[in-house]
Design an enzyme around this catalytic site. Sequence first.
Site, PDB file in Angstrom:
ATOM      1  N   GLY A  11      14.749 -20.696 -34.791  1.00 41.61           N
ATOM      2  CA  GLY A  11      14.708 -21.210 -33.428  1.00 41.61           C
ATOM      3  C   GLY A  11      13.389 -20.945 -32.746  1.00 41.61           C
ATOM      4  O   GLY A  11      13.139 -21.442 -31.648  1.00 41.61           O
ATOM      5  N   GLY A  12      12.520 -20.160 -33.397  1.00 41.11           N
ATOM      6  CA  GLY A  12      11.190 -19.894 -32.856  1.00 41.11           C
ATOM      7  C   GLY A  12      10.218 -21.006 -33.198  1.00 41.11           C
ATOM      8  O   GLY A  12      10.501 -21.890 -34.014  1.00 41.11           O
ATOM      9  N   SER A  15       8.935 -21.218 -37.327  1.00 43.70           N
ATOM     10  CA  SER A  15       9.796 -21.875 -38.311  1.00 43.70           C
ATOM     11  C   SER A  15      10.024 -23.339 -37.957  1.00 43.70           C
ATOM     12  O   SER A  15      10.181 -24.184 -38.850  1.00 43.70           O
ATOM     13  CB  SER A  15      11.127 -21.136 -38.441  1.00 43.70           C
ATOM     14  OG  SER A  15      11.810 -21.074 -37.203  1.00 43.70           O
ATOM     15  N   MET A  34      20.212 -18.377 -40.013  1.00 43.34           N
ATOM     16  CA  MET A  34      21.040 -17.281 -40.504  1.00 43.34           C
ATOM     17  C   MET A  34      21.466 -16.403 -39.333  1.00 43.34           C
ATOM     18  O   MET A  34      20.622 -15.862 -38.621  1.00 43.34           O
ATOM     19  CB  MET A  34      20.268 -16.447 -41.524  1.00 43.34           C
ATOM     20  CG  MET A  34      19.719 -17.254 -42.675  1.00 43.34           C
ATOM     21  SD  MET A  34      18.760 -16.209 -43.818  1.00 43.34           S
ATOM     22  CE  MET A  34      17.824 -17.462 -44.690  1.00 43.34           C
ATOM     23  N   CYS A 104      15.036  -6.868 -44.800  1.00 44.07           N
ATOM     24  CA  CYS A 104      15.698  -8.127 -44.453  1.00 44.07           C
ATOM     25  C   CYS A 104      15.148  -9.275 -45.291  1.00 44.07           C
ATOM     26  O   CYS A 104      15.909 -10.108 -45.794  1.00 44.07           O
ATOM     27  CB  CYS A 104      15.516  -8.406 -42.965  1.00 44.07           C
ATOM     28  SG  CYS A 104      16.380  -9.885 -42.395  1.00 44.07           S
ATOM     29  N   GLY A 128       8.637 -19.727 -41.937  1.00 43.63           N
ATOM     30  CA  GLY A 128       7.507 -19.774 -41.018  1.00 43.63           C
ATOM     31  C   GLY A 128       6.618 -18.556 -41.083  1.00 43.63           C
ATOM     32  O   GLY A 128       5.855 -18.295 -40.143  1.00 43.63           O
ATOM     33  N   CYS A 201      15.479  -6.745 -34.488  1.00 42.32           N
ATOM     34  CA  CYS A 201      16.374  -7.563 -33.672  1.00 42.32           C
ATOM     35  C   CYS A 201      17.681  -6.868 -33.348  1.00 42.32           C
ATOM     36  O   CYS A 201      18.363  -7.261 -32.400  1.00 42.32           O
ATOM     37  CB  CYS A 201      16.652  -8.888 -34.379  1.00 42.32           C
ATOM     38  SG  CYS A 201      17.455  -8.707 -35.996  1.00 42.32           S
TER      39      CYS A 201
END
Length: 367
Positions: A11-12, A15, A34, A104, A128, A201
Amino acid sequence: MSARVLVAMSGGVDSSVAAAILRERGYDVVGVAMRLAPEPPAGTGRGKATCCSHDDFEDARRVAERMDFPFYVVDLREDFAARVIGNFVGEYLAGRTPNPCVMCNREIKFDRLRSRARALGADFIATGHYARIEQGVDGRPRLMRARDAAKDQSYFLFATGRDELSRTLFPLGAMTKDEVRARARRLGLRNADKPESQEICFVPDNDYAAFVRRSALSRTPAPGRIVNSDGRELGRHPGVHHFTVGQRRGLGIASGEPLYVREIRAARGEVVVGRKSELNARGLVAGQVNLLDPELAGGRETPVEVKIRYRHPGLPATLRMIDGARAEVRFASEGPAVTPGQACVFYRGDEVLGGGFIAQAIAEAAP
């Protein structure tokens, strides 16, 4: 028939532009977001922008609609909790300082993205990240630093398998952040000026110690002693999960000179402090090493540049594999403190040769 690529979309802006570029190049793009981080406990708030929220997924979906490619959301919160958050908590309890972004990427994003790609018959995966992949004269793909040194994320990608590089795309590797945002504006993407998300996050308000305490439950370390290098007690602490090697602030002790965390003895509940000069290391031993250059596996000493933190400028050193999973790194001259648990990444120029996780510092000079 166009090659299919599965693109991880947070959503950034990064990417989103990566997916748009691949679509423009004629790839058969499939976007996937994800769901990773759990919702924060009531009352904690998030403070800074994060990833994995409903608004983020909506931003990604709108990009997919605008660029006319399918988009899906997959729920990986259970895997993320077990393989990333569990590791994060366990490392702090053991007196080490983890790097959840590396974990991650290794355990969730790339691993799960590749399994989805196989299921969808995709030829490539893409993200991204700011990094590059170049083909060597021997035909072997090489992981390289990004053009934008300020945004380079190759440090977080060292655990990518050699065979996987040939099926991975990083469309932003030759671009700067300003160029990416400008591209997003030209495409009319609503997230063109979206702020960066915070690095970790799943930790509300960056209070790592409180997060570990809540997550560890009965495993939360007990209070213990703060001692100097001679073992003399200088004070008490509320638990080793409050500390990291190299830390200066928040020690809770009075001293006539600045003191830093030198060592964390989790089994004994002790935090050892000392002067800054006592932190200097001659090298380190790394575990869980992944080599992207197979020639390094032979056990001979090889000149490298090693980064011991993401923002670390890098140090000239020699690398020698001890066995298939451990490496000894000797700095060319006395180096800074090294923090067990952090990733260390080996470079030759712009090429990533591999990396691992710091197991211990080497204090003595090479014989």
